[in-house]
Write a protein that holds these residues in place. Sequence first.
Motif, PDB file in Angstrom:
ATOM      1  N   ARG A  83     -39.778 -17.413 -19.057  1.00 23.41           N
ATOM      2  CA  ARG A  83     -38.353 -17.208 -18.853  1.00 23.41           C
ATOM      3  C   ARG A  83     -38.140 -15.792 -18.343  1.00 23.41           C
ATOM      4  NH1 ARG A  83     -34.365 -18.954 -23.591  1.00 23.41           N
ATOM      5  NH2 ARG A  83     -35.248 -20.929 -22.877  1.00 23.41           N
ATOM      6  N   ARG A  84     -37.526 -15.676 -17.179  1.00 23.06           N
ATOM      7  CA  ARG A  84     -37.322 -14.372 -16.551  1.00 23.06           C
ATOM      8  C   ARG A  84     -35.897 -13.882 -16.760  1.00 23.06           C
ATOM      9  NH1 ARG A  84     -42.423 -12.597 -15.812  1.00 23.06           N
ATOM     10  NH2 ARG A  84     -43.624 -13.938 -14.402  1.00 23.06           N
ATOM     11  N   SER A  85     -35.776 -12.594 -17.003  1.00 23.25           N
ATOM     12  CA  SER A  85     -34.457 -11.994 -17.183  1.00 23.25           C
ATOM     13  C   SER A  85     -33.862 -11.619 -15.830  1.00 23.25           C
ATOM     14  CB  SER A  85     -34.561 -10.749 -18.060  1.00 23.25           C
ATOM     15  OG  SER A  85     -35.235  -9.706 -17.367  1.00 23.25           O
ATOM     16  N   THR A  86     -32.575 -11.316 -15.852  1.00 26.72           N
ATOM     17  CA  THR A  86     -31.900 -10.903 -14.622  1.00 26.72           C
ATOM     18  C   THR A  86     -32.531  -9.639 -14.061  1.00 26.72           C
ATOM     19  OG1 THR A  86     -29.852 -11.835 -15.530  1.00 26.72           O
ATOM     20  CG2 THR A  86     -29.649 -10.405 -13.611  1.00 26.72           C
ATOM     21  N   GLY A  87     -32.870  -8.697 -14.933  1.00 30.81           N
ATOM     22  CA  GLY A  87     -33.504  -7.461 -14.479  1.00 30.81           C
ATOM     23  C   GLY A  87     -34.864  -7.712 -13.855  1.00 30.81           C
ATOM     24  N   GLU A  88     -35.644  -8.599 -14.439  1.00 25.59           N
ATOM     25  CA  GLU A  88     -36.963  -8.919 -13.885  1.00 25.59           C
ATOM     26  C   GLU A  88     -36.840  -9.555 -12.507  1.00 25.59           C
ATOM     27  OE1 GLU A  88     -40.008  -9.994 -17.444  1.00 25.59           O
ATOM     28  OE2 GLU A  88     -38.259 -11.309 -17.282  1.00 25.59           O
ATOM     29  N   ILE A  89     -35.913 -10.486 -12.374  1.00 25.92           N
ATOM     30  CA  ILE A  89     -35.735 -11.164 -11.093  1.00 25.92           C
ATOM     31  C   ILE A  89     -35.238 -10.189 -10.029  1.00 25.92           C
ATOM     32  CG2 ILE A  89     -34.405 -12.923  -9.873  1.00 25.92           C
ATOM     33  CD1 ILE A  89     -36.624 -14.076 -11.582  1.00 25.92           C
ATOM     34  N   ALA A  90     -34.316  -9.318 -10.392  1.00 29.47           N
ATOM     35  CA  ALA A  90     -33.802  -8.347  -9.428  1.00 29.47           C
ATOM     36  C   ALA A  90     -34.905  -7.409  -8.962  1.00 29.47           C
ATOM     37  CB  ALA A  90     -32.651  -7.558 -10.050  1.00 29.47           C
ATOM     38  N   ASP A  91     -35.707  -6.896  -9.891  1.00 29.42           N
ATOM     39  CA  ASP A  91     -36.805  -5.999  -9.518  1.00 29.42           C
ATOM     40  C   ASP A  91     -37.814  -6.713  -8.625  1.00 29.42           C
ATOM     41  OD1 ASP A  91     -38.405  -3.419  -9.985  1.00 29.42           O
ATOM     42  OD2 ASP A  91     -39.830  -4.960 -10.648  1.00 29.42           O
ATOM     43  N   ALA A  92     -38.153  -7.953  -8.979  1.00 31.36           N
ATOM     44  CA  ALA A  92     -39.124  -8.706  -8.180  1.00 31.36           C
ATOM     45  C   ALA A  92     -38.588  -8.986  -6.783  1.00 31.36           C
ATOM     46  CB  ALA A  92     -39.474 -10.008  -8.894  1.00 31.36           C
ATOM     47  N   ALA A  93     -37.295  -9.303  -6.678  1.00 38.39           N
ATOM     48  CA  ALA A  93     -36.695  -9.580  -5.369  1.00 38.39           C
ATOM     49  C   ALA A  93     -36.734  -8.352  -4.473  1.00 38.39           C
ATOM     50  CB  ALA A  93     -35.253 -10.059  -5.551  1.00 38.39           C
ATOM     51  N   LEU A  94     -36.442  -7.189  -5.027  1.00 39.48           N
ATOM     52  CA  LEU A  94     -36.489  -5.955  -4.236  1.00 39.48           C
ATOM     53  C   LEU A  94     -37.905  -5.666  -3.744  1.00 39.48           C
ATOM     54  CD1 LEU A  94     -34.096  -3.701  -6.355  1.00 39.48           C
ATOM     55  CD2 LEU A  94     -33.639  -4.671  -4.095  1.00 39.48           C
ATOM     56  N   ALA A 142     -33.024 -12.238   1.079  1.00 39.67           N
ATOM     57  CA  ALA A 142     -31.598 -11.910   1.084  1.00 39.67           C
ATOM     58  C   ALA A 142     -31.340 -10.423   0.892  1.00 39.67           C
ATOM     59  CB  ALA A 142     -30.885 -12.709  -0.004  1.00 39.67           C
ATOM     60  N   VAL A 143     -32.053  -9.783  -0.043  1.00 34.50           N
ATOM     61  CA  VAL A 143     -31.787  -8.357  -0.283  1.00 34.50           C
ATOM     62  C   VAL A 143     -32.191  -7.518   0.923  1.00 34.50           C
ATOM     63  CG1 VAL A 143     -31.989  -8.568  -2.785  1.00 34.50           C
ATOM     64  CG2 VAL A 143     -34.011  -7.951  -1.450  1.00 34.50           C
ATOM     65  N   LEU A 144     -33.127  -8.028   1.728  1.00 31.47           N
ATOM     66  CA  LEU A 144     -33.532  -7.330   2.942  1.00 31.47           C
ATOM     67  C   LEU A 144     -32.514  -7.527   4.064  1.00 31.47           C
ATOM     68  CD1 LEU A 144     -35.795  -5.740   4.435  1.00 31.47           C
ATOM     69  CD2 LEU A 144     -36.890  -7.948   4.896  1.00 31.47           C
ATOM     70  N   GLY A 145     -31.673  -8.554   3.908  1.00 34.36           N
ATOM     71  CA  GLY A 145     -30.711  -8.872   4.956  1.00 34.36           C
ATOM     72  C   GLY A 145     -31.273  -9.840   5.975  1.00 34.36           C
ATOM     73  N   ALA A 146     -32.462 -10.380   5.702  1.00 38.32           N
ATOM     74  CA  ALA A 146     -33.055 -11.393   6.565  1.00 38.32           C
ATOM     75  C   ALA A 146     -32.498 -12.766   6.188  1.00 38.32           C
ATOM     76  CB  ALA A 146     -34.575 -11.351   6.456  1.00 38.32           C
ATOM     77  N   VAL A 147     -32.973 -13.807   6.861  1.00 38.62           N
ATOM     78  CA  VAL A 147     -32.393 -15.148   6.705  1.00 38.62           C
ATOM     79  C   VAL A 147     -33.482 -16.123   6.273  1.00 38.62           C
ATOM     80  CG1 VAL A 147     -31.083 -16.989   7.814  1.00 38.62           C
ATOM     81  CG2 VAL A 147     -30.729 -14.601   8.518  1.00 38.62           C
ATOM     82  N   GLU A 148     -33.323 -16.694   5.090  1.00 35.86           N
ATOM     83  CA  GLU A 148     -34.284 -17.667   4.586  1.00 35.86           C
ATOM     84  C   GLU A 148     -34.116 -19.000   5.317  1.00 35.86           C
ATOM     85  OE1 GLU A 148     -35.040 -20.307   0.560  1.00 35.86           O
ATOM     86  OE2 GLU A 148     -33.062 -19.690   1.269  1.00 35.86           O
ATOM     87  N   ALA A 155     -34.647  -0.849  -0.089  1.00 34.64           N
ATOM     88  CA  ALA A 155     -33.235  -0.514  -0.295  1.00 34.64           C
ATOM     89  C   ALA A 155     -32.408  -1.725   0.134  1.00 34.64           C
ATOM     90  CB  ALA A 155     -32.858   0.703   0.529  1.00 34.64           C
ATOM     91  N   PRO A 156     -31.550  -2.256  -0.735  1.00 30.22           N
ATOM     92  CA  PRO A 156     -30.803  -3.470  -0.383  1.00 30.22           C
ATOM     93  C   PRO A 156     -29.912  -3.260   0.824  1.00 30.22           C
ATOM     94  CG  PRO A 156     -29.920  -2.463  -2.382  1.00 30.22           C
ATOM     95  CD  PRO A 156     -31.194  -1.747  -2.077  1.00 30.22           C
ATOM     96  N   ALA A 157     -29.840  -4.271   1.658  1.00 27.40           N
ATOM     97  CA  ALA A 157     -29.019  -4.201   2.860  1.00 27.40           C
ATOM     98  C   ALA A 157     -27.540  -4.221   2.502  1.00 27.40           C
ATOM     99  CB  ALA A 157     -29.351  -5.372   3.778  1.00 27.40           C
TER     100      ALA A 157
END
Length: 531
Positions: free
Chosen positions: A38-49, A84-90, A165-167
């Motif tokens: 189970r992943r927390s919001t903080g873990e997911i945000a850090d991993a996404a960046l 998404a955080v990069l501003g690219a398109v999945e 750095a998030p777009a």
Amino acid sequence: MAERRTVPLHERVLPDLLLGRAEEAPDAPLLTVGAGPRRSTGEIADAALRVGGGLARLGVARGDPVAVMLPNREEAVLAWFGTAVLGAVEVPVNTNLSGPLLHHVLSDCRATVLIVAADLLPVVRPLLPTLPLKTIVVVGGTEPGREPGHGHVAWDEVAGADPVAPAKLTPADPIAVMYTSGTTGPAKGVVCPHGYFMCWADDTGRAVRFGPGDVLYTPLPLYHITAQAVNVQLALVHRGQAIVDTRFSPRGFWRRMAELGATHVWSFGSMTPLLHQRPPDEHDRAHRVRVVWSIPWPAGFGREFEDRFGVRILCGYGSTEQGLTVVQPYDAVEPGAIGLPSPHYEVAVVDGHGAQADEGELVVRPREPASMMSGYLGRDRETMAVTRDLWYHTGDLVQRRPDGYLAFVERKTDSIRRRGENISAWEIESTAATFPGVVEAAAIGVPSPLGEHDVMLVATTSEPVEPRELFDFCVERLPYYMVPRYIRFAAELPKTPSMRVQKYRLRELGVTADSWDCEAAGLRPRRPNSS
């Protein structure tokens, strides 16, 4: 006046939402995929960046498409969020595709980077020489392998990069291109803005009364907009958590829901009928589930289902192109209808001339910007065709009842729905037509005992054809859910004076005595790429 949405218009971008929630409650549980942690919001945000940083190192820039071909696993969500955080398109790719159908999607989206599961590489490999792909990110497996002319990177290298750095994005910026089966041609890429994903999540969450502490369970594939925008992002918007399963099994389902602490269950296609058909046991009500979202609403046994399992069944109407434009009110469900118009969309029923009617085509338009698709990728003509007269034309025929509810009549389009998938009859027909001896082919949907449709193929031939051989041919070339269950050979197909096949006449005939049934022959289409 439409009620105010949870997320203000200027904040409807995924990076801002994700990082805001992580700052607000970093330890709040957000996501579990399969048997993973189970992943927390903080873990997911850090991993996404970090994934965003890894993609940037590969040369992915803002606005670039990134194809993602992964089964339900944590990396699928991180690839989506990281892009998404990069501003690219999945560009999520159906993991059941192969051959020409897969080639079309990967070629049409023009992605130069593909994130793919190791066990799906054999499906992709034959297509590489004629695709624009340059870099392949391999998820899972011990050896990523090498293809001439293509760089290979292990997922861990991407996921272990320094954070990006998030777009700075707007709600109108694209977050994804979702491919939806065409009815008269190849699948089209639906360009989805950030704001559109957010509206799906926000509107649906309020419709099912999902809030902090709630747990949404879904076994739906993460390459669908439902699993992404309507399930995972819903949990993020409304401060709950999402549990994404790798497969659905009716056996022991309610016991599993109790173990997971699920409060909301997402069901499509045959899921609800299969649960209804299970023998009663002591776990039927021993769970926290309050709402089962079921498409379609099971009118034949819905009330019985609710009473037996102690849940409320809700549903709504939408598509990859639009949003939750019609919804069943939480406290006033009408089983024979699809619901009432959403307050955030203007809805009309029009006849063939575009005039208001009590029965006709459903057309919709948003009341706020970036609340629907931006259009079809690279297909201005098709975009204009479905958005004429300042309305999005759904292709579905409905009836407006005196009480304001809308009732579904039939599809104006030539699509088939099976196992929760929208199927292109054109794709089945064009595949079958390449079988030796087949002259013409018409694919239709026939009623299934599990709800929705089974696929039937009616063909004319120039020489004797064995249905089993044609079935095997389709199994090798089509996703399992497109493979016809029934095959019938006819001397000719009914046609209009302009030589269009009259499929309504084929549907009226249905499954005839001379129709070959794969299940009666002890056969079932396999899932060749299941993981």
